[in-house]
Structures are given as structure tokens and as C-alpha cells.
Write a protein that holds these residues in place. Sequence first.
Motif, PDB file in Angstrom:
ATOM      1  N   LEU A  51       0.843  -1.206   0.000  1.00 51.19           N
ATOM      2  CA  LEU A  51       0.000   0.000   0.000  1.00 51.19           C
ATOM      3  C   LEU A  51       0.875   1.252   0.000  1.00 51.19           C
ATOM      4  O   LEU A  51       0.627   2.214  -0.732  1.00 51.19           O
ATOM      5  CB  LEU A  51      -0.911  -0.017   1.239  1.00 51.19           C
ATOM      6  CG  LEU A  51      -1.756   1.225   1.463  1.00 51.19           C
ATOM      7  CD1 LEU A  51      -2.707   1.441   0.306  1.00 51.19           C
ATOM      8  CD2 LEU A  51      -2.556   1.103   2.754  1.00 51.19           C
ATOM      9  N   MET A  52       1.937   1.219   0.797  1.00 49.05           N
ATOM     10  CA  MET A  52       2.820   2.391   0.880  1.00 49.05           C
ATOM     11  C   MET A  52       3.468   2.667  -0.481  1.00 49.05           C
ATOM     12  O   MET A  52       3.434   3.785  -0.984  1.00 49.05           O
ATOM     13  CB  MET A  52       3.913   2.100   1.929  1.00 49.05           C
ATOM     14  CG  MET A  52       4.811   3.281   2.193  1.00 49.05           C
ATOM     15  SD  MET A  52       3.936   4.536   3.125  1.00 49.05           S
ATOM     16  CE  MET A  52       4.961   5.951   2.800  1.00 49.05           C
ATOM     17  N   GLN A  53       4.006   1.602  -1.070  1.00 45.85           N
ATOM     18  CA  GLN A  53       4.733   1.779  -2.341  1.00 45.85           C
ATOM     19  C   GLN A  53       3.790   2.170  -3.470  1.00 45.85           C
ATOM     20  O   GLN A  53       3.959   3.203  -4.109  1.00 45.85           O
ATOM     21  CB  GLN A  53       5.437   0.458  -2.736  1.00 45.85           C
ATOM     22  CG  GLN A  53       6.580   0.061  -1.820  1.00 45.85           C
ATOM     23  CD  GLN A  53       7.721   1.071  -1.846  1.00 45.85           C
ATOM     24  OE1 GLN A  53       7.856   1.847  -2.786  1.00 45.85           O
ATOM     25  NE2 GLN A  53       8.523   1.071  -0.797  1.00 45.85           N
ATOM     26  N   GLU A  54       2.765   1.295  -3.679  1.00 50.78           N
ATOM     27  CA  GLU A  54       1.913   1.461  -4.865  1.00 50.78           C
ATOM     28  C   GLU A  54       0.907   2.596  -4.687  1.00 50.78           C
ATOM     29  O   GLU A  54       0.627   3.331  -5.612  1.00 50.78           O
ATOM     30  CB  GLU A  54       1.134   0.162  -5.146  1.00 50.78           C
ATOM     31  CG  GLU A  54       2.016  -1.026  -5.467  1.00 50.78           C
ATOM     32  CD  GLU A  54       2.800  -0.799  -6.746  1.00 50.78           C
ATOM     33  OE1 GLU A  54       2.197  -0.328  -7.728  1.00 50.78           O
ATOM     34  OE2 GLU A  54       4.016  -1.059  -6.750  1.00 50.78           O
ATOM     35  N   ILE A  59       0.444   5.111  -1.775  1.00 45.82           N
ATOM     36  CA  ILE A  59       0.758   6.452  -1.269  1.00 45.82           C
ATOM     37  C   ILE A  59       1.876   7.093  -2.083  1.00 45.82           C
ATOM     38  O   ILE A  59       1.749   8.232  -2.538  1.00 45.82           O
ATOM     39  CB  ILE A  59       1.110   6.352   0.231  1.00 45.82           C
ATOM     40  CG1 ILE A  59      -0.118   5.845   0.986  1.00 45.82           C
ATOM     41  CG2 ILE A  59       1.568   7.692   0.765  1.00 45.82           C
ATOM     42  CD1 ILE A  59       0.091   5.547   2.430  1.00 45.82           C
ATOM     43  N   LEU A  60       2.969   6.346  -2.306  1.00 39.43           N
ATOM     44  CA  LEU A  60       4.105   6.976  -3.002  1.00 39.43           C
ATOM     45  C   LEU A  60       3.816   7.136  -4.489  1.00 39.43           C
ATOM     46  O   LEU A  60       4.047   8.182  -5.076  1.00 39.43           O
ATOM     47  CB  LEU A  60       5.376   6.151  -2.781  1.00 39.43           C
ATOM     48  CG  LEU A  60       5.789   6.050  -1.299  1.00 39.43           C
ATOM     49  CD1 LEU A  60       7.039   5.193  -1.158  1.00 39.43           C
ATOM     50  CD2 LEU A  60       6.056   7.426  -0.714  1.00 39.43           C
ATOM     51  N   LYS A  61       3.277   6.058  -5.093  1.00 38.36           N
ATOM     52  CA  LYS A  61       3.111   6.100  -6.540  1.00 38.36           C
ATOM     53  C   LYS A  61       1.911   6.943  -6.941  1.00 38.36           C
ATOM     54  O   LYS A  61       2.023   7.920  -7.674  1.00 38.36           O
ATOM     55  CB  LYS A  61       2.929   4.668  -7.056  1.00 38.36           C
ATOM     56  CG  LYS A  61       3.697   4.409  -8.354  1.00 38.36           C
ATOM     57  CD  LYS A  61       3.417   2.999  -8.800  1.00 38.36           C
ATOM     58  CE  LYS A  61       4.411   2.564  -9.853  1.00 38.36           C
ATOM     59  NZ  LYS A  61       4.379   1.107  -9.980  1.00 38.36           N
ATOM     60  N   MET A  62       0.726   6.558  -6.414  1.00 37.82           N
ATOM     61  CA  MET A  62      -0.493   7.206  -6.902  1.00 37.82           C
ATOM     62  C   MET A  62      -0.637   8.634  -6.404  1.00 37.82           C
ATOM     63  O   MET A  62      -1.088   9.515  -7.117  1.00 37.82           O
ATOM     64  CB  MET A  62      -1.724   6.416  -6.475  1.00 37.82           C
ATOM     65  CG  MET A  62      -1.873   5.122  -7.210  1.00 37.82           C
ATOM     66  SD  MET A  62      -3.443   4.363  -6.848  1.00 37.82           S
ATOM     67  CE  MET A  62      -4.550   5.412  -7.741  1.00 37.82           C
ATOM     68  N   LEU A  63      -0.248   8.867  -5.133  1.00 41.90           N
ATOM     69  CA  LEU A  63      -0.533  10.187  -4.581  1.00 41.90           C
ATOM     70  C   LEU A  63       0.646  11.140  -4.720  1.00 41.90           C
ATOM     71  O   LEU A  63       0.517  12.251  -5.227  1.00 41.90           O
ATOM     72  CB  LEU A  63      -0.932  10.064  -3.099  1.00 41.90           C
ATOM     73  CG  LEU A  63      -2.201   9.251  -2.825  1.00 41.90           C
ATOM     74  CD1 LEU A  63      -2.477   9.213  -1.332  1.00 41.90           C
ATOM     75  CD2 LEU A  63      -3.399   9.847  -3.539  1.00 41.90           C
TER      76      LEU A  63
END
Length: 1616
Positions: A902-905, A907-911
Motif C-alpha cells: 500500500l505504501m509503495q503502490e 501512497i508513493l506512486k499514486m498520490l
Amino acid sequence: MPGREANPAAFSAATVYVCVDAPPSPARCAQRPSSSTMSLAFCGNENNSAAYNVEKGVLNNGCFVDALNVVPHVFLLFITFPILFIGWGSQSSKVHIHHSTWLHFPGHNLRWILTFILLFVLVCEIAEGIVSDGVSESRHLHLYMPAGMAFLAAITSVVYYHNIETSNFPKLLIALLFYWTLAFITKTIKFVKFCDNGVGFSQLRFCLTGLLVILYGMLLSVEINVIRVRRYVFFKTPKEVKPPEDLQDLGVRFLQPFVNLLSKGTYWWMNTFIKTAHKKPIDLKAIGKLPIAMRALTNYIRLNEAFEAQKNKRSPYPQGSKSIWCALCWAFGRPLVLSSTFRILADLLGFAGPLCISGIVHHVGKGNNTIRPQIKILGVFFISSQEFLANAYVLAVLLFFALLLQRTILQASYYVAIETGINLRGAIQTKIYNKIMQLSTSNMSMGEMTAGQICNLVAIDTNQLMWFFFLCPNLWAMPVQIIVGVLLLYYLLGISALIGAVVIIVLAPVQYFVATKLSQAQRSTLEYSNERLKKTNEMLRGIKLLKLYAWEHIFHSSVEETRQKEMTSLKAFALYTSISIFMNAAIPIAAVLTTFVVHAHLTGNADFSPSVAFASLSLFHILVTPLFLLSSVVRSTVKALVSVQKLSEFLSSEEIGEEHDKCSEPRCADNHSKYQVVPLKVVNRKRPAREDWNNYSSHMRRPVNITEGDDFCVKITNGFFTWTPEGSATLSNIDIRIPQGQLTMIVGQVGCGKSSLLLATLGEMQKTSGNVFWNSIPDSETGEDVSPEKETAVDTEVRKRGSVAYASQKPWLLNATVEENIIFESPFNKQRYKAVIDACSLQPDIDILPHGDQTQIGERGINLSGGQRQRISVARALYQQTNVVFLDDPFSALDIHLSDHLMQEGILKMLREDKRTIVLVTHKLQYLPHADWIITMKDGTIQREGTLKDIQKSESELFEHWKTLMNRQDQELEKETIIERKPVLERKNLRRTRYSREALLKDDEEDEEEITESDDDDNLSSVLHQRAKMPWRACGKYLSSAGILLLPLLVLSQLLKHTVMVAIDYWLAQWTSDVISAKSDVEQKNCSACQEFNHSRYSRVFSILCCLGIILCLVTSIAVEWTGLKVAKKLHYCLLNKIILAPMRFFETTPLGSILNRFSADCNTIDQHIPATLECLSRSTLLCVSALAVISFVTPMFLIALLPLAIICYFIQKYFRVASRDLQQLDDSTQLPLLCHFSETVEGLTTIRAFRYEGRFRQKLLEYTDSNNIASLFLTAANRWLEVRMEYIGACVVLIAAVTSITKSLYNQLSSGLVGLGLTYALMVSNYLNWMVRNLADMEIQLGAVKRINGLLKTEAENYEGLLSPSQIPQNWPARGEIQIQNLSVRYDSNLKPVLKHVSAHISPGQKIGICGRTGSGKSSFSLAFFRMVDTFEGRIIIDGIDIAKLPLQTLRSRLSIILQDPILFSGTIRFNLDPEKKCTDSMLWEALEIAQLKHVVKALPGGLDAIVTEGGENFSQGQRQLFCLARAFVRKTSIFIMDEATASIDMATENILQKVVMTAFADRTVVTIAHRVHTILNADLVIVMKRGVILEYDKPEVLLEQEDSVFASFVQADK
């Protein structure tokens, strides 16, 4: 005939014309002329008849004037018939186009009312003509034929008008204009001639003619008014008129406000609706939309205006309950006044019944003789109104019309009151909802107002107010009815009537006392049933555990114990109900008994004729009704007062950001310094910020200068925030800024105020000082920033914050589909949706759900696990296109792989790559390196903010501390090659749904199990046939449950009671008839010395019968309630037994909610509603039957007329029952989403406000409210439809009974007592017919509960019996714990594929076995096979030499132990949770807790082992709950121990300790571990790797690890 007229020419000389030598026989003067001379002629054909004399001018001839009166009517009939038949014959379809319909012309209602009055007067004129003609020698057609023609013409005129109106073609109204003019002129000529010839008010025909002149004149003026307004003729430009807005929308099907008066009064427009209901079930589409005037929004605006008006009147206390009452009356008072007026009118008309009965019986007793002097003018006879009303037939017809009118008006009164109540409910619900949207969060969190209280306000209190408004007209109508009734009784019976009235009035307080006791009993029953439901709910939620541990009997007895308490208070409830029923039946008998006995004995020469007796009897029946209603009206009033009090408290509770408003008042002016603020735009969400506030604070905004430029999103300076205005600050000295477009993390210990900081930023907390400044002003739709030029313009305004995507710590979901929860009212974008699902790893979960992402979740759907709920909540925040995203601890319920993904895909990627501003509250310190900005908190203040580097430099200690913590959290995650990414934990919850896709959403609320989705006509017709049939089988089941003794008692007592009731009235008829005949004997003998009539024999029998009747009333009421209790007890007991012994498969395929519904709603129906309905139904049915029997006995001719009426009745009830049931279900089913919407709004208030979605949710509320209200309105209209028709049939019964009995008594010497008896009973039929059908419909709906419970009672139980008897099983089996599995194949159900295929294994005593495999590989099924929870169809399991298939289930399950992956705790004490069988000592329990690492936790709790566990163990964390489950298994010292992924929600450190403990404490036991993390079984003796139900690898772990290509080795690699 003697006394011929002296001078035929002198019309004006009023000659007295007497009918002499009247014979004693009932033959009348009217019958004197022989039939040969009775030939018909328009003016009569007596010799030298004055009727043909025209010497004094044509207009002075009465017959000619009457002939002239025929002309207008013939004219109208000739003109309109062709137009009606030709014009509308071709346009018959036109009437269905309903928006061109119902365009009312001016004066529409007045025209209909005048036409009805006209028709009534014309009927009177016809009757008067016939009666006065009865005196003359030949028939004078001119006396009644013109009136008959006028009657036809009046009907034609209104039909013609209606058709013109519906086709909107006003030019054709010109024909009516001519007609009214001609009719007015001809009637006026007649009236003037009457005046000239000295006819005056003493003659009835003079009055009727005068009335007709006025009516025709008024109708003429109505017609002229139409021309004046619509200008369709004589004007150049006609006025264009559009139909009402509602009807231009074809969705509106509720036509009551738009149809004509006749259709309004008889609900004629409902006919098509009720007919179609018989063809296909009614759904929301069929009932369409609400008319605009009844929509919740319209009524809310009206109510709000009333509130505003109240505020302006008395400013200091705007929200007190007094002002709420005033506002309600101001907004909804007018229709109530109308309803009350109707009600009083109807009640007064109701007294026509007894009076007409009295008159008819009186005249029949006198032989219906009209032997009075007759007056002859203009060559014809005239009679006075007294003579007219002295005719029994006339009275019968008048009674018929009075009944029709009374019933119509009464139903109109009910309808108006209920409609007002429904409108009011909608308005109040909207008002409450708008208040919820502005509630300050502290109210909720500080417990001042729970979600439950708010939902009660909506579900209960608004309904109380609706009912109060419905019963309100009774408050003014009842006193009027009672006073008039008592006066009439006094007029009939003198002083003895008052004694009877006193009996009724004295017993009224007793009624009230019983009613209050009844509601108390109901309240205590409710408390117990809530407790029972709570226990049942827990039992069903933990059913798997209960079965695995063989604890069913413990929980069964616990539920039964509560049920016993509930039954005790149900007994009280039943007792008071039966007393209430008894009093309702017995009071009138007692009153009649005392009155008549006193009247006969005390008042010596009293008039005790049948006319007096039966009129009094009817009056007593009328009087009793308001007195019964009194108790319910008083109760309803008290409840309404309480509800308004609650409402006023709620409406005056704190609102969000209210302190700004307070401050703007002058008295705060000295506090300027304290409020150096830029107020948040959360002050008042509904109105724009108030002017005075803007002016007042504008000079304070100047100092704020933005030094940092525009690179921050939110800035708080010097902020002090609190939850309650009086409380101490939760957050103090807050100075932070959150950078624009970057990832900010907020960290700190538990309870240091991280979540509060987010909420403070969103404006959810009360701000005592400081200022919150939002920099971005995103457009809430697009999420784009406003350009800087616009920015400056807005600068002086309050800075608005846009929509913020917020995922709260406790995930909040809607009761909707998964997809709707994620999209959350935004437009659907497939690509984005897919990406979000992937980032939150939701795809595997969605695959398992029965309907994928279209599966309903939430209260009415499937329950998800905590992690799934959390991920859906986060997915919602990711999906939104807002600039700012707030995530409050999104990782708390996720395991390490999921959080990382969730953190990688996500928060970091999408947001972050999208340059969105993210604020993340978290405990996972390993993610800190990703943060652009870090805020650390401690005890409600900011400890430090900056980048990670800043903190490393300035706060090295803190950084080091973090580092050690990070290491500990991070050691699990060295590699990111995660093969088994999904936690099996969460999916297991839903494993069962895979086997039950088709079954899960089979909602058994509908009883149409037979319907398949085929368009097969035969099938559909059979289903419709089912719908029309009464559920006799369920009825049989219900009555047979009562037992062999009660059923005959019930039936016999009812039949006996009604027989005695008829006997009482029959005896009264006999008694009074004998009194009359005795009197006439005395008069004939004319002897003064004759002895007086002896009443004592009669009164003795009368008293005995009455007392017997009263006793039987008591017996029947007790029998019904006793039957109800017995059935309720039996059915619940059987249901509980069946359910708890049902196989696990049953619970996997039946939604929990549906089983619970059987225990809650259906049991409640059987407990409380069916007995009352059964009593009502049997009473009204038997009353109708006995009444019809009595009438038929009195006049057998009546039976001929009864047949067609019975057929009509049958069809009406048949159609009504089907429609009523559908509407009732719609009403119930539309209420559920409304209540759910309220509760979910209350729970998700902060989220809704953060997203700025208040408007959308309000819109949803309006839709839900409207659909509930339209269902209620249609139900009301359907009830009125039925009642009007049944009342009309009742009126026909009265008319036919009256006419037949009068005729029979005149010719066959039927005693007047029996005529009175027949008529009294006929009146009763009209009262009870609709009750019979209404109760039948209610009974049908309520028997549905019996039917559904009966369906569950057919469930097959598990086979608990074993082949071995207890003596054959060793006491300590299994002592060693050796397990042999031989060629085992299992499946979940006989029609499903096997989940284990030919599995064989041998486990030696004391071995530790690890089982691993992917999700769905059959690991859990393996463990369930030991407990025979699944269907073993091949092979066997042998434990310590005994085949487990031969053991009784209870024995097998109680000798093994298992720990499930879902930790289940029950409410009660810790001791009860560990050892419900009470077999262990305290020291054993402490030992188990110590093994499970919980001893210190439990020691710290108040009460130690007796500390309370709340429902579901909510007061412990997920990990602690899992540990309690371990301790529970340790307490059972069994030699075989199975752990099914038992450590899934425990942190690493604890899990390691546990592993060691299991190895040491269970050194000598056989342990089977099903692994969630593979490293936990590395120390096992043997490892079994499974795939798709087959054993793939089976060896020691070290052997498997050495093999390069082993599956086990790859698992271990991935899990490092």
C-alpha cells in the motif's frame, strides 16, 4: 270519497281535505282507490280534476308549471348525450394520458359539492312527490317525474363536466351555461307561483323548491365564473392553462391531490392501481414519485420557515419545546383543522343511525299511518315535513344517505390526518438530518449523544409525532361525540341514561390504568428481548467455535434463561391485553344492563318501547368507541410531548464551530484579544458566513502575512483546540505547516493527539484560540487550484478549504456495494479504479466475494474483516481526485506485506507522484525515510517538525530511538519477493461465501421462493395465484401449536360468547315488544284498573344473560392471549433447538441477518401481534356473521340481496389483501435504508464533512424519505379505498334490511321489536365489515412470520448420535494422541466438489506437525475433518484406535482442542470465556493465562478473572483476543491440539514467545499447526505441504529445505 271540492276554479282557497273513517287495519287511505282507477297520467285523471283547469292563466296551473320544469332537463339530455357518446367514445384512451387530465376549472370543488347537494334535494323532492301522491285517487306523475328528470340531468351535467375537464376543452361548457340558466328560470317561476298561491314554509315542497332555486342560481354563478377566469367565450384571447407541474412528470402516480372530488372521496383512482397489483407485485417503480407538495424538501422548507418565524418572535429561547409545538402547528395546523372539522361532522352524522332506527321502529309500531289532514292547493296535495318524516321508508332512505355521507367524510378525515402526519414526519426527519450534519463531533465522542439515541429519534420519536397528528382530531371530536351522545340518551331514557353513562365514564380511568400498565409491560418485554437477541447474535456469530468446543448446550440454556424472563413479562403483557379486550367488550354490556333494568323498574310509566330500547342500544355502541380511544389518545399525547422534548434537546445541542457565532454577539466584544483568528469556513455550512462576523473580524485579518509564500497547504499558528467548550485543551500550542504537494507524516505514541490534530485541521474540534489557515482553494469538483489572481480576491474572505479525501482510523463504510464504497459518489474511471484496487491489494478479496465488487457490504450485506474494511476505506481516499489526502493510521489492521504494498503502490506512486498533499498518521516508523516532512507529537503538543535530516541533527536521541524501533519492525522485511502476498486470515472469513454464491443473497423476506427468473407465463400465473391465497397452512401450524386443550376452548368460547350476545338483544326485542302489545291491550280495553306490566321476569332473564355475556367475554379474551403465549413459547423453543443443532453448512449458506430476523422481528410478531389480530379478526368476523344471521332471521327476503353483496365483498377483499401486503412490505423495506442512512451518516460524520459531501448526502436522505413516505401514503390510500367500499356495502345492507323489514312488518305483522333488532344489527355490519377485511390482511402479513419460522424448522440437524455407547469409549480417550488418516476425501456439501482428495498420513503421539499451502489448498478443511464439521464421504480418521465416525459428536468434539484464526470472545467475564463449563480451578485458569502471556494484563483489570469482556471482546485489542483464545485451548487439557493460523494477528515478539511455550508446555501432546507465516513451523517434526486438496510434500522440514526444488523451500525463501 266524501268531501268533494266545492268550487273547482278556486285554486287559491286552501281546502282542508280529510281522510275520514280510517280503519284500524294497516291498510291506508293511499291504498283505498282500486287498481282500475290507478291509471297513470301526467296530471292525474280524477273526474273534473283541477289539474287541467287553465281559467286563471296557464302559469296558474300547477301541472303546467311542473311540465315547464321538465324542459331544461330534456334539453340538456338531448344536447349532451351525442357529445358524450360520439365525442368520448372515440377518445376512450385519452383519459389514460394522465398529465392532460385533472386540469381543474375554477370552482371545481364547489361545483361538485353543489351537485351532490342538488342530487340529495332532488331525491327528497322525488320522495316527497311519491308520499304526497299516495293520498290522491290517481297517480300524479307531475309530482315526481320532473324531479326524476332533473336528477338524471344533474348526473349527466357532472359527467359531461368531468369529461370536458379531463380533455381540457372548455368551449363545450356553453351547453351547461344554457342549462343552468333555463333551470334557474323555470324553478323561479314555480317558486313565485307558490308564493302567489299562499303556499308557505309549513309545506315541504315549498322549502325544496326554494332550495333548488338557490342551488341552480349558485351553479349558474360557478359557470359564469369559469367564463370570467378562463375567457373561453365572449373574450378575444382565451387564457392558456398548464396542468400542475407534478403531472407533467409522468413519474407521479399518486393522484389523490389531482383527481375530482368524487374520486377523492371514494379513492376511485386507486382502482386501476389495485387491479394491477393483482397482476404483478407492487414495487417502488409502480408507486412512482411523490407529488411536489408532499415531498420532504417542500415540507422541510415549510417547517423551517415556521421555526424562523418562532425565532423572530421570542429570541432568547428559540428551540424550547413550546416553540417547536408552535412551529409544527404553524406549518401543519391547517390540514389538521380540516381533518378535525370532517371528524366532528362525521361524528354528528353518526347519530342519524340511532335516531332513524328510533323513528322507523316507532312508525312501524304505529302501522306507518300518515292519518293527518291533507292540504290541497293548485289541484294537488301538499304535505308538511313532519308528515314526510313520519314515513318509515323515507327514514330508511335518509339513513342510507346519512351513512354514505358519514363514512365518506370520516375516511376523508382519516386520510387528511394521516397525510399530514406523513408530511410532518418527512419534514422533521430532514430537520434532524440537517442538524446531524452540523453537530459538533464532541457531542458524539463525549457520549452526550450516541448514534443509538439519534437513530431512536428518527425511528421512534418522529413516528410518535406522526401518530399524534393522526390521532389529534380525536382530541376535539371525542368530547363533542360524548356530550351529544349523553344528551340523546337522556332525551330517550331520562335519568336512567345518566346512570348507564356514569358506568361507562367511571370505567374509563380503569381503562387508562390498564393501558399504562400495558405499555410498562411492553417496555420490560422489550428490554428482555433485546438481551435475548444480543445473546442469540453472539451465539450465531460464534457458532463455529461453539460446535468445535461442543458448547452448544451452554449457550442454548443461556438464551432460554433470558427467554424465560421475557416470557414472564410477556405474561404480564398478555394479562393486561386480555383485561383491555375484556373491558372493551364488557363495558357496553354492563352499561346497557344497568340502564335498562333501572329504566324499567324505577321510572314507573316509562316509555320502554322497542324504538327507545334499540335507539339507546345503538347510542351505547357509539358512546363506547371514543372512551376506548381515549386511553390510546392520551398515551399518544404523552409520548408526543416526550418526543418533542427530546427533539428540542437535540436541536439545541452544540453545533460545529459555533463559538464564532457566539463571539459575534456584542457581549463578547471585550474578548477581542483572545480571538485573533482567521475563522475557519466550517462555521456555518448552510448559510454563508454571517455579515456581522465578516465585518467584525475583517480588521483582524490584516496582520496575517504569508512569509513562506504559497508552498504550504495548511498552517496552524498558536492553536489551542478542545473537544468540549468547557474542557481543557486537548491540543495546545500547535504551530505547524503542512507543505503543499508533499508527504507529511505525523508520528508519536498512542494517545498523543495525532488523530485529533487531523480533525482540528478539518475544523472538527472546538478552537479556543489560534488560527487555521488553508492555502489551497481547490474547486471541489475538479480538484484544480484556483489561479493566483482569484486567490487575492478570496483572500479577504474566510479561507475556504476544499474537499479533503480522509480515511479515518476506524474505517467507515456505507451500506452499499464495494464499488460504490470506493468510488464514493465520484464519476467512475475504470483505469483509476483498477489501479486503486491493485494498490490496496483488494482484487483477491473481491474475487472471493459472491458478487465480486457488486457485493453488498455493511449492515445489510456481508461482514468484512477489519483489514478489508480498512483497505476499502483507504481505497476510497486514493480514488478521489482531491488535492489533499488525510490518512489516519491506514496500516493498523494490515499485515506487513500489505502495508508495504500500500505504501509503495498507493501512497508513493499514486498520490505523491501526482503532487497531492498527503498527511499520514502512522506507527510504522520504517516508512519515515519516505516522508518529505515529519511532525512528531507528544502529549497533545508538537515535539518537533521538519525533515528526517533536521531531526537527525537536532534531536539525535529521538532519531536513535526511532532507529532501534525501525530495525525491530523492519527485520521481517528484508526481501520484497512476496509470493503469498495476501493474508489468508482475512479471506477465510469469506471462504464460506465461495460455496454459497447463489444462496447468500436469497433473501427469504419474500415468500416467493418459487419464482425463477424465467418469463414462463404458467410459472408467473401460479406465483400470482400463490400471492392471492391465504396462508392457511401457516394458520393451521399456529393454531395446532396451541395444543389439544386450548384450541377447542378458544373456538367454543368465541361461538358461545356471540350466541349469548345475540340472545341478549333478542330478549330485549321480545321484552319491549311485549311491553308495547300489553299497552295496546290496555288502551283497547280502556280499563284504568288493569294491572301494570310486570318487568321483573324479563329483567331477571336479561340480567342473567348479560352476566353470562360478561363472563364469556373474560373467558374468550384470556383464551386468545393464553393461546398466543403458548404458541410463542413453543415456536421459539423449537426454533432455537433446530438452529443450534443445524450443521455448519447451514450457517455458511444462510445470511446471519436473515436467521437473526427470525429471532427478532418474527418472534416479536408471534409474541405480541398475532394474538391481538386473531382476537380482532375472530370478533369482527363472528359479529358480521351473527348480524347477517339475525337480519336473515328477521326478514328472510334479505338473503336474496345478500348474495350479490357477498360476491362484491369477496372480490374487494381479495384484491385489497394482495395490494395491502405488497404495500406493507414496501413500507417496511423502504424504512430500513432510511434508518441505515441516518446511522451511517452519524458514524461517518467527520468523513462526510471532510469530503464536503453534505449536499450529496442530504439529497440521498430526501430520496429515501420520499420513497418511504410514498409507500406509506399508498398504504393509507389503499386502506381508505377498502374502508369506503366496505362502508358503502354496509350502508346497502342497512338500506335493504330496513326496506325488507318495514315491508314485512306492514304486511306480515312482524313485531316492531324484531325490526329494531334487525336494524341495530345491520348498523353493526357496516361498522365491522372493514375491520374484518383489514384484520384479515394484517393476519396474512403476520402469518408470514409463522411461515418463515416454519421454513427454518425443517432444517436437518447434525447427526449427534454415535454408533458407540458411552461405556465403549475409554474415559481418557484420546490418551496418546496417535492419528491415522486413511484415504480421506471430504466436501462441504453432497452436491459440491471435494476439498480434500484421498489424503493419507500417520501422526505419532506427541509429534508437532506443520501444514502449509496457498489459500484454498485445503489446510483448514483438513483441521475441520477431525471434528466432523465437513462431509467425509470416503476414507476415515482413526484416533487412538477408534474411528471418529462412530463416536457421538458431543464426545468427539469435547475431547479435542482447536484455536481458530478469527478470535471470538463472548460478552461476560474472562472466567466464562476461558471455561464456560465451570470445570477448572482458578489456579488452572491463571496458569493458562500465564502460558498465553496474558497474566499481567488480566491482573491489572478490576476483578481479575471476573473482569468484564464486552460484546465481541471489543475492550481488548485483536492480538490480545487471539491470546485469550489460546489460553482457552490450553485450559482444555486434551492430548490433540490444532492451531489454525492462530497467530495471524499477533506481533512478531509475542509470536516467538508463544512458539517456545507451545513446544515446552505441550511437549507430550500432538500439535497440528496450520501456518500463516512459514517460519513458525520450521521447528516442527513433520511438515505437510498441500495444494488443491492433495498432499504435495510430506517430510521433515530440514529434509525439504535441502531439496532445491521443493515448494516448502520456496515458501521459506519468500517469507524471509
